[in-house]
Design a protein around this motif. Structure first.
Motif, mmCIF file in Angstrom:
data_model
loop_
_atom_site.group_PDB
_atom_site.id
_atom_site.type_symbol
_atom_site.label_atom_id
_atom_site.label_comp_id
_atom_site.label_asym_id
_atom_site.label_seq_id
_atom_site.Cartn_x
_atom_site.Cartn_y
_atom_site.Cartn_z
ATOM 1 N N GLU A 145 -11.607 -19.757 35.159
ATOM 2 C CA GLU A 145 -11.626 -19.225 33.796
ATOM 3 C C GLU A 145 -12.969 -19.516 33.126
ATOM 4 O O GLU A 145 -13.517 -18.658 32.418
ATOM 5 C CB GLU A 145 -10.474 -19.836 32.986
ATOM 6 C CG GLU A 145 -9.104 -19.275 33.344
ATOM 7 C CD GLU A 145 -7.994 -19.939 32.554
ATOM 8 O OE1 GLU A 145 -8.259 -21.000 31.941
ATOM 9 O OE2 GLU A 145 -6.866 -19.417 32.561
ATOM 10 N N ALA A 161 -7.405 -16.510 44.496
ATOM 11 C CA ALA A 161 -7.256 -16.295 43.062
ATOM 12 C C ALA A 161 -7.542 -14.847 42.722
ATOM 13 O O ALA A 161 -8.295 -14.161 43.418
ATOM 14 C CB ALA A 161 -8.187 -17.217 42.280
ATOM 15 N N LYS A 168 -7.771 -22.774 38.602
ATOM 16 C CA LYS A 168 -7.615 -21.818 37.513
ATOM 17 C C LYS A 168 -8.532 -22.157 36.345
ATOM 18 O O LYS A 168 -9.195 -21.280 35.780
ATOM 19 C CB LYS A 168 -6.157 -21.798 37.052
ATOM 20 C CG LYS A 168 -5.883 -20.818 35.928
ATOM 21 C CD LYS A 168 -4.402 -20.814 35.552
ATOM 22 C CE LYS A 168 -4.139 -19.827 34.429
ATOM 23 N NZ LYS A 168 -2.701 -19.803 34.039
ATOM 24 N N THR A 204 -3.694 -18.085 40.449
ATOM 25 C CA THR A 204 -4.043 -18.774 41.691
ATOM 26 C C THR A 204 -2.798 -18.917 42.563
ATOM 27 O O THR A 204 -1.693 -19.118 42.053
ATOM 28 C CB THR A 204 -4.628 -20.160 41.407
ATOM 29 O OG1 THR A 204 -3.702 -20.915 40.614
ATOM 30 C CG2 THR A 204 -5.945 -20.041 40.656
#
Length: 211
Positions: free
Chosen positions: A140, A168, A136, A159
């Motif tokens: 990001e 994801a 994650k 996720t």
């Protein structure tokens, strides 16, 4: 959040349950501590996961219900083990007969073996949650950098591990029209975040007002 926190038990839950069991046993032994404390400590460890377990099973989510049930069993065994250890440290066993003390040792060994067996899936869950958190964070940064130059920003990244594959979903928001994404390929995602097996991107058009 209260439900999701109890369907993926990890080793941290095991440590917390051991501490709760110790506190509850000490409060039960000592007279200078409120008698309601053991009941509170036990209830916050056993009742919530059992409620989540029943809720998940009632809606047919066996995986989530099984996770909550495992948390309940973990908390129950930890309370038993720490209760035996704490009472032994306070020499409460001297008040019982020798035969009762032998049964106490047997119960303690059974609980220890059961805890050891439960710690194995908890360890795997801890590793999976760690991988999902790393994925994650990586996504990001990657998705945010990729679309940030195009005026869009990451709203949320979710996720999930299914069948051993970490997939994801990234939701991005920004003003129309949709940004170009032709060079956002699976190879590019795999190079930036090798732990991710699949990525789905959702575009959410939005208008922003700055005051």
């Amino acid at each position: 959040s209260q439900v999701s926190a109890r369907i993926n038990p990890a080793l941290t839950d095991l440590v917390g349950a051991l501490a709760t069991g110790s506190v509850g046993a000490i409060a039960l032994i000592r007279k200078d501590i409120a008698g309601a404390l053991p009941g509170v400590a036990i209830s916050i460890s056993l009742v919530p996961p059992l409620c989540v377990c029943g809720l998940m099973f009632s809606v047919g989510d066996l995986d989530a219900g099984g996770g909550a049930l495992m948390l309940f069993i973990t908390n129950f065994l930890c309370i038993m083990v720490m209760g035996i250890i704490t009472m032994y440290a306070y020499r409460v066993h001297r008040l019982s007969r020798r035969e009762g003390a032998r049964y106490t040792v047997t119960a303690f060994l059974v609980c220890i073996i059961a805890l050891g067996l439960i710690a194995v899936p908890l360890a795997f869950t801890s590793l999976r949650l760690g991988d999902e958190a790393d994925a994650k964070e990586c996504l990001e940064e990657f998705v945010g950098k990729y679309f940030g130059d195009r005026g869009w920003r990451v709203q949320i990244v979710v996720t999930e591990t299914i069948g051993g594959l970490l997939n994801a979903t990234a939701s991005i928001v920004g003003p129309p029209p949709f940004p170009p994404y032709e060079d956002l390929t699976g190879e590019a995602v795999a190079e930036a975040c090798p732990m991710v097996d699949g990525l789905e991107v959702s575009f959410i058009p939005a208008a922003f007002l700055e005051l």
